[in-house]
Design a protein around this motif. Sequence first.
Motif, PDB file in Angstrom:
ATOM      1  N   LEU A  61       0.668  -1.388  -0.171  1.00  0.00           N
ATOM      2  CA  LEU A  61       0.326  -0.417  -0.267  1.00  0.00           C
ATOM      3  C   LEU A  61       0.737   1.893  -0.131  1.00  0.00           C
ATOM      4  CD1 LEU A  61      -2.972  -1.304   2.264  1.00  0.00           C
ATOM      5  CD2 LEU A  61      -2.843  -0.928   0.101  1.00  0.00           C
ATOM      6  N   SER A  62       2.238   1.077   0.671  1.00  0.00           N
ATOM      7  CA  SER A  62       3.126   2.948   0.929  1.00  0.00           C
ATOM      8  C   SER A  62       3.197   2.795  -0.447  1.00  0.00           C
ATOM      9  CB  SER A  62       3.947   2.242   2.145  1.00  0.00           C
ATOM     10  OG  SER A  62       4.885   3.203   1.156  1.00  0.00           O
ATOM     11  N   ARG A  63       3.513   1.420  -1.326  1.00  0.00           N
ATOM     12  CA  ARG A  63       4.783   1.768  -2.921  1.00  0.00           C
ATOM     13  C   ARG A  63       3.243   1.647  -3.674  1.00  0.00           C
ATOM     14  NH1 ARG A  63       9.770  -1.319  -3.184  1.00  0.00           N
ATOM     15  NH2 ARG A  63      10.542  -0.943  -0.868  1.00  0.00           N
ATOM     16  N   GLY A  64       2.252   1.744  -3.386  1.00  0.00           N
ATOM     17  CA  GLY A  64       0.891   2.924  -4.251  1.00  0.00           C
ATOM     18  C   GLY A  64      -0.075   1.677  -4.779  1.00  0.00           C
ATOM     19  N   ALA A  65       0.142   0.324  -3.914  1.00  0.00           N
ATOM     20  CA  ALA A  65      -0.997  -0.691  -4.121  1.00  0.00           C
ATOM     21  C   ALA A  65      -2.993   0.092  -3.568  1.00  0.00           C
ATOM     22  CB  ALA A  65      -0.928  -2.157  -3.437  1.00  0.00           C
ATOM     23  N   ALA A  66      -3.722  -0.052  -4.755  1.00  0.00           N
ATOM     24  CA  ALA A  66      -5.041   0.371  -4.429  1.00  0.00           C
ATOM     25  C   ALA A  66      -5.701   0.240  -3.323  1.00  0.00           C
ATOM     26  CB  ALA A  66      -5.878   0.122  -5.704  1.00  0.00           C
ATOM     27  N   SER A  67      -5.533  -1.025  -2.597  1.00  0.00           N
ATOM     28  CA  SER A  67      -6.313  -2.080  -1.774  1.00  0.00           C
ATOM     29  C   SER A  67      -4.962  -3.243  -1.153  1.00  0.00           C
ATOM     30  CB  SER A  67      -7.901  -1.949  -2.029  1.00  0.00           C
ATOM     31  OG  SER A  67      -7.527  -2.954  -3.100  1.00  0.00           O
ATOM     32  N   CYS A  68      -5.834  -3.595  -0.373  1.00  0.00           N
ATOM     33  CA  CYS A  68      -5.414  -4.610   0.688  1.00  0.00           C
ATOM     34  C   CYS A  68      -5.838  -5.917   1.490  1.00  0.00           C
ATOM     35  CB  CYS A  68      -4.090  -4.391   1.066  1.00  0.00           C
ATOM     36  SG  CYS A  68      -2.462  -5.948   1.613  1.00  0.00           S
ATOM     37  N   VAL A  90      -3.095   4.188   6.067  1.00  0.00           N
ATOM     38  CA  VAL A  90      -3.231   2.488   5.665  1.00  0.00           C
ATOM     39  C   VAL A  90      -4.818   2.787   5.293  1.00  0.00           C
ATOM     40  CG1 VAL A  90      -1.511   2.838   3.928  1.00  0.00           C
ATOM     41  CG2 VAL A  90      -1.967   1.069   5.744  1.00  0.00           C
ATOM     42  N   GLN A  91      -5.662   2.007   6.633  1.00  0.00           N
ATOM     43  CA  GLN A  91      -6.785   1.637   6.769  1.00  0.00           C
ATOM     44  C   GLN A  91      -7.822   2.112   6.081  1.00  0.00           C
ATOM     45  OE1 GLN A  91      -4.988   4.713   8.080  1.00  0.00           O
ATOM     46  NE2 GLN A  91      -6.588   5.252   9.845  1.00  0.00           N
ATOM     47  N   ALA A  92      -7.850   3.084   5.016  1.00  0.00           N
ATOM     48  CA  ALA A  92      -8.629   3.686   4.262  1.00  0.00           C
ATOM     49  C   ALA A  92      -8.755   2.360   3.059  1.00  0.00           C
ATOM     50  CB  ALA A  92      -9.066   4.882   3.393  1.00  0.00           C
ATOM     51  N   GLN A  93      -7.543   2.124   2.980  1.00  0.00           N
ATOM     52  CA  GLN A  93      -7.327   1.018   1.798  1.00  0.00           C
ATOM     53  C   GLN A  93      -7.157   0.092   2.416  1.00  0.00           C
ATOM     54  OE1 GLN A  93      -4.938   3.788   2.477  1.00  0.00           O
ATOM     55  NE2 GLN A  93      -3.781   3.778   0.105  1.00  0.00           N
ATOM     56  N   SER A  94      -7.640  -0.604   3.567  1.00  0.00           N
ATOM     57  CA  SER A  94      -7.758  -1.671   4.143  1.00  0.00           C
ATOM     58  C   SER A  94      -8.804  -2.694   4.610  1.00  0.00           C
ATOM     59  CB  SER A  94      -6.459  -1.903   4.858  1.00  0.00           C
ATOM     60  OG  SER A  94      -4.866  -1.498   4.824  1.00  0.00           O
ATOM     61  N   GLN A  95      -8.781  -3.990   4.351  1.00  0.00           N
ATOM     62  CA  GLN A  95      -9.984  -4.650   4.380  1.00  0.00           C
ATOM     63  C   GLN A  95      -8.893  -6.015   5.564  1.00  0.00           C
ATOM     64  OE1 GLN A  95     -12.426  -6.650   1.579  1.00  0.00           O
ATOM     65  NE2 GLN A  95     -12.591  -4.499   0.528  1.00  0.00           N
ATOM     66  N   ILE A  96      -9.457  -5.585   6.730  1.00  0.00           N
ATOM     67  CA  ILE A  96      -8.954  -6.965   7.660  1.00  0.00           C
ATOM     68  C   ILE A  96     -10.012  -8.074   7.924  1.00  0.00           C
ATOM     69  CG2 ILE A  96      -7.536  -7.527   9.954  1.00  0.00           C
ATOM     70  CD1 ILE A  96      -6.876  -4.187   9.747  1.00  0.00           C
ATOM     71  N   ARG A  97      -9.626  -9.349   7.439  1.00  0.00           N
ATOM     72  CA  ARG A  97     -10.489 -10.492   8.403  1.00  0.00           C
ATOM     73  C   ARG A  97      -9.360 -10.830   9.396  1.00  0.00           C
ATOM     74  NH1 ARG A  97     -13.558  -7.807   4.558  1.00  0.00           N
ATOM     75  NH2 ARG A  97     -14.106  -8.559   2.694  1.00  0.00           N
ATOM     76  N   ASN A  98     -10.424 -11.796   9.901  1.00  0.00           N
ATOM     77  CA  ASN A  98      -9.910 -12.693  11.178  1.00  0.00           C
ATOM     78  C   ASN A  98     -11.442 -13.993  10.812  1.00  0.00           C
ATOM     79  OD1 ASN A  98     -10.576 -12.940  14.704  1.00  0.00           O
ATOM     80  ND2 ASN A  98      -8.810 -14.073  12.945  1.00  0.00           N
ATOM     81  N   THR A  99      -9.777 -14.930   9.971  1.00  0.00           N
ATOM     82  CA  THR A  99      -9.939 -16.121   9.439  1.00  0.00           C
ATOM     83  C   THR A  99      -8.969 -17.154   8.998  1.00  0.00           C
ATOM     84  OG1 THR A  99     -11.732 -17.753   8.622  1.00  0.00           O
ATOM     85  CG2 THR A  99     -10.827 -15.122   7.196  1.00  0.00           C
ATOM     86  N   ARG A 100      -9.122 -18.400   8.926  1.00  0.00           N
ATOM     87  CA  ARG A 100      -8.246 -19.112   8.102  1.00  0.00           C
ATOM     88  C   ARG A 100      -7.964 -18.999   6.895  1.00  0.00           C
ATOM     89  NH1 ARG A 100      -6.968 -24.817  10.266  1.00  0.00           N
ATOM     90  NH2 ARG A 100      -7.307 -25.204   8.027  1.00  0.00           N
ATOM     91  N   ALA A 101      -6.914 -18.825   5.905  1.00  0.00           N
ATOM     92  CA  ALA A 101      -6.458 -18.964   4.938  1.00  0.00           C
ATOM     93  C   ALA A 101      -7.779 -19.668   3.777  1.00  0.00           C
ATOM     94  CB  ALA A 101      -4.862 -18.990   4.223  1.00  0.00           C
ATOM     95  N   ASP A 102      -7.915 -21.091   4.056  1.00  0.00           N
ATOM     96  CA  ASP A 102      -8.426 -21.388   3.443  1.00  0.00           C
ATOM     97  C   ASP A 102     -10.299 -21.728   3.519  1.00  0.00           C
ATOM     98  OD1 ASP A 102      -8.436 -22.848   5.566  1.00  0.00           O
ATOM     99  OD2 ASP A 102      -8.326 -24.687   5.273  1.00  0.00           O
ATOM    100  N   THR A 103     -10.241 -20.917   4.353  1.00  0.00           N
ATOM    101  CA  THR A 103     -11.989 -20.835   4.252  1.00  0.00           C
ATOM    102  C   THR A 103     -12.225 -19.172   4.056  1.00  0.00           C
ATOM    103  OG1 THR A 103     -12.438 -21.862   7.006  1.00  0.00           O
ATOM    104  CG2 THR A 103     -12.883 -20.009   6.486  1.00  0.00           C
ATOM    105  N   PHE A 104     -10.744 -18.249   3.760  1.00  0.00           N
ATOM    106  CA  PHE A 104     -11.464 -16.355   3.040  1.00  0.00           C
ATOM    107  C   PHE A 104     -11.278 -16.533   1.509  1.00  0.00           C
ATOM    108  CE2 PHE A 104      -9.408 -13.828   0.515  1.00  0.00           C
ATOM    109  CZ  PHE A 104     -10.002 -12.647   0.625  1.00  0.00           C
ATOM    110  N   LEU A 105     -10.220 -18.595   1.382  1.00  0.00           N
ATOM    111  CA  LEU A 105      -9.943 -18.416  -0.160  1.00  0.00           C
ATOM    112  C   LEU A 105     -11.171 -19.918  -0.820  1.00  0.00           C
ATOM    113  CD1 LEU A 105      -6.235 -19.534  -0.194  1.00  0.00           C
ATOM    114  CD2 LEU A 105      -6.958 -17.085  -1.163  1.00  0.00           C
ATOM    115  N   ALA A 106     -12.043 -20.148   0.317  1.00  0.00           N
ATOM    116  CA  ALA A 106     -13.109 -20.845  -0.390  1.00  0.00           C
ATOM    117  C   ALA A 106     -14.547 -19.752  -0.469  1.00  0.00           C
ATOM    118  CB  ALA A 106     -13.253 -22.019   0.901  1.00  0.00           C
ATOM    119  N   SER A 107     -14.180 -19.113  -0.007  1.00  0.00           N
ATOM    120  CA  SER A 107     -15.243 -17.923   0.169  1.00  0.00           C
ATOM    121  C   SER A 107     -15.087 -16.715  -0.810  1.00  0.00           C
ATOM    122  CB  SER A 107     -16.437 -17.697   1.159  1.00  0.00           C
ATOM    123  OG  SER A 107     -15.660 -16.833   1.964  1.00  0.00           O
ATOM    124  N   CYS A 108     -13.962 -17.104  -0.958  1.00  0.00           N
ATOM    125  CA  CYS A 108     -13.496 -15.476  -1.878  1.00  0.00           C
ATOM    126  C   CYS A 108     -14.358 -15.065  -2.880  1.00  0.00           C
ATOM    127  CB  CYS A 108     -11.782 -14.886  -2.081  1.00  0.00           C
ATOM    128  SG  CYS A 108     -11.854 -13.300  -2.875  1.00  0.00           S
TER     129      CYS A 108
END
Length: 182
Positions: A61-68, A90-108
């Motif tokens: 984000l610091s280097r110019g990414a739109a969102s993370c 950078v909180q305005a460009q950030s979404q933070i998820r408290n979940t397992r990686a595989d769970t996030f990926l399965a529903s993303c």
Amino acid sequence: MRVISGSARGTKLAALPGEDITRPTVDRVKEGMFSALQFILPGAKVLDLFAGSGQLGIEALSRGAASCVFVDQDRGAVRIVEQNCRAAGVQAQSQIRNTRADTFLASCGEQFHVVLLDPPYRHDTLAQILPQVARVTAPGGTVLCESELAASLPDECEGLCKKKQYRYGTVLVTRYEKEREE
């Protein structure tokens, strides 16, 4: 640990104590990783999977990414990511998820231009999760995997092709690119 370049350069970042939950990426490795991404980061959608302290996504984000999107299953790590995003502005460009990686990926349902993977070492996590990561990587996107030198990673996985590996002492960074649609 600090942000090394961009709009948040020099911002000190917090980490959980010990290395059982987070293992901060050293500056030399981080600089190498982001040198490989410098031309694709501006305006990119980034996924920081196994976020830990969030330092990789914050650097993007610091280097110019739109969102993370930051994903970590540990509640303490998520609190540190929130704190670090605020500190870096950078909180305005950030979404933070408290979940397992595989769970996030399965529903993303999103696709990302850049995916940053720094899972716990010595669990074969990267090889197991790469097929799911491939599904959320945009055509032409890049995946950077940080691992121990002995990690066994495939040359190809669901449209991801290994392009290069970088060695930094005991750390291996593997770069995958997703095939572009014709």
